[in-house]
Design an enzyme around this catalytic site. Structure first.
Site, PDB file in Angstrom:
ATOM      1  N   SER A 141     144.159  29.872  67.331  1.00  0.00           N
ATOM      2  CA  SER A 141     144.139  28.813  68.345  1.00  0.00           C
ATOM      3  C   SER A 141     145.332  29.019  69.270  1.00  0.00           C
ATOM      4  CB  SER A 141     144.267  27.448  67.658  1.00  0.00           C
ATOM      5  OG  SER A 141     144.606  26.435  68.584  1.00  0.00           O
ATOM      6  N   TYR A 178     147.476  21.128  61.392  1.00  0.00           N
ATOM      7  CA  TYR A 178     146.623  22.102  62.097  1.00  0.00           C
ATOM      8  C   TYR A 178     147.478  23.194  62.751  1.00  0.00           C
ATOM      9  CZ  TYR A 178     142.988  23.800  65.307  1.00  0.00           C
ATOM     10  OH  TYR A 178     142.092  24.580  65.994  1.00  0.00           O
TER      11      TYR A 178
HETATM   12  C1  BGC Z   1     141.632  22.591  68.827  1.00  0.00           C
HETATM   13  C2  BGC Z   1     140.984  21.717  69.876  1.00  0.00           C
HETATM   14  C3  BGC Z   1     141.849  21.637  71.104  1.00  0.00           C
HETATM   15  C4  BGC Z   1     142.301  23.027  71.554  1.00  0.00           C
HETATM   16  C5  BGC Z   1     143.310  22.962  72.703  1.00  0.00           C
HETATM   17  C6  BGC Z   1     141.952  23.915  69.422  1.00  0.00           C
HETATM   18  O1  BGC Z   1     142.487  24.786  68.482  1.00  0.00           O
HETATM   19  O2  BGC Z   1     140.763  22.711  67.698  1.00  0.00           O
HETATM   20  O3  BGC Z   1     140.762  20.413  69.354  1.00  0.00           O
HETATM   21  O4  BGC Z   1     141.122  21.038  72.157  1.00  0.00           O
HETATM   22  O5  BGC Z   1     142.879  23.727  70.476  1.00  0.00           O
HETATM   23  O6  BGC Z   1     144.316  22.020  72.478  1.00  0.00           O
END
Ligand code: BGC
Length: 284
Positions: A169, A182
């Site tokens: 991410s 996360y």
């Molecule tokens: C998340 C999303 C978020 C994006 C940008 C991703 O890794 O799961 O919820 O919109 O990152 O912030």
């Protein structure tokens, strides 16, 4: 400085015949019954790979993805496993080997969010997110690497002995208040990926990450499903549009293919510029 043009046209991708660049390859996509995982599974299928569609809930959705892949001519099966559980991951790989004989491509995609203000975050929310997003990627990568090493390079299939793509991410580098579990899991994926890549490069195994920004999927629905939310989101995306799952799927096909053979240990950000510190376009 010019302000953002809010009347940009819709993005239309050119229609081209899919190139079967992954013909003969066997791919496992974790969390492939929805969202980015589904998008990647469909694109890999179009590119000629046979696919294991992993899921943990909603078997009907997984079967629907299998049917869509089969329509492209590729083979596909759905296999249930919670990637955070060592025994379930082991059984999933056995099932894959029974059907397809081996694995060439692992897409380590399964992931979830369980958001909370930090001082209110329960150990359950921490464990769940680290368990699926980070431990899950470790467990699946370990099984794939065992098989890549055992089998080695099959020149007629690919010039690499195997490819792993971790779905990370933008939050492997962008801190995220309210989402500490996360962001920690994604920061962990970065070093998981790089350290595995360093260890297995001599075996001709390539390991990379794709780091999506905001992609239109159920995980972040609240960030795009009203005009107000969408406009607010655009403040974070210089390119002026949300990402679609195909944006990730097409890159995954290329990164898994021999066209990307010299790429290992790298994070590829697919984020419309979200990691470009957009606030600094007009400040600082
Ligand atoms: C998340 C999303 C978020 C994006 C940008 C991703 O890794 O799961 O919820 O919109 O990152 O912030």
């Amino acid at each position: 400085m010019e302000t953002k043009n809010n009347n940009l046209p819709e993005v239309v991708m050119p229609e081209t015949e899919p190139i079967k660049i992954l013909a003969g390859q066997k791919a496992l996509v974790t969390g492939a019954n929805s969202g980015i995982g589904e998008g990647i599974a469909l694109e890999l299928g179009k590119a000629g790979a046979d696919i294991v569609v992993n899921y943990v809930t909603n078997p009907d959705q997984a079967e629907a993805v299998v049917e869509k892949i089969k329509m492209t001519g590729a083979k596909a099966i759905a296999v249930k496993a919670d990637v955070s559980k060592e025994d379930e991951v082991g059984s999933m790989f056995e099932e894959m080997f029974k059907h397809f004989g081996t694995i060439d491509i692992l897409i380590n995609n399964a992931g979830l969010q369980q958001d909370s203000q930090f001082d209110m975050m329960s150990i359950d929310k921490w464990d769940k997110v680290i368990g699926v997003n980070l431990t899950g990627q470790f467990l699946c990568a370990r099984e794939a690497i065992k098989e890549f090493k055992r089998r080695g390079v099959k020149k007629e299939v690919s010039c690499a002995a195997g490819k792993i793509i971790h779905i990370s991410s933008v939050h492997e580098v962008i801190p995220w208040a309210g989402h500490v579990n996360y962001a920690s899991s994604k920061g962990g994926i970065m070093m998981l990926m790089k350290s595995i890549a360093q260890e297995v490069a001599p075996y001709r195994i390539r390991v990379n990450s794709i780091c999506p920004g905001a992609i239109r999927t159920p995980i972040n629905k609240q960030a795009w499903d009203t005009p107000e939310a969408y406009n607010k989101l655009m403040e974070l995306i210089p390119y002026g549009r949300i990402g679609e799952v195909d944006d990730i799927g097409r890159a995954a096909v290329w990164l898994a293919s021999d066209h990307a053979d010299y790429i290992t240990g790298t994070s590829i950000f697919i984020d419309g510029g979200m990691t470009l510190y957009p606030g600094f376009a007009t400040g600082g």
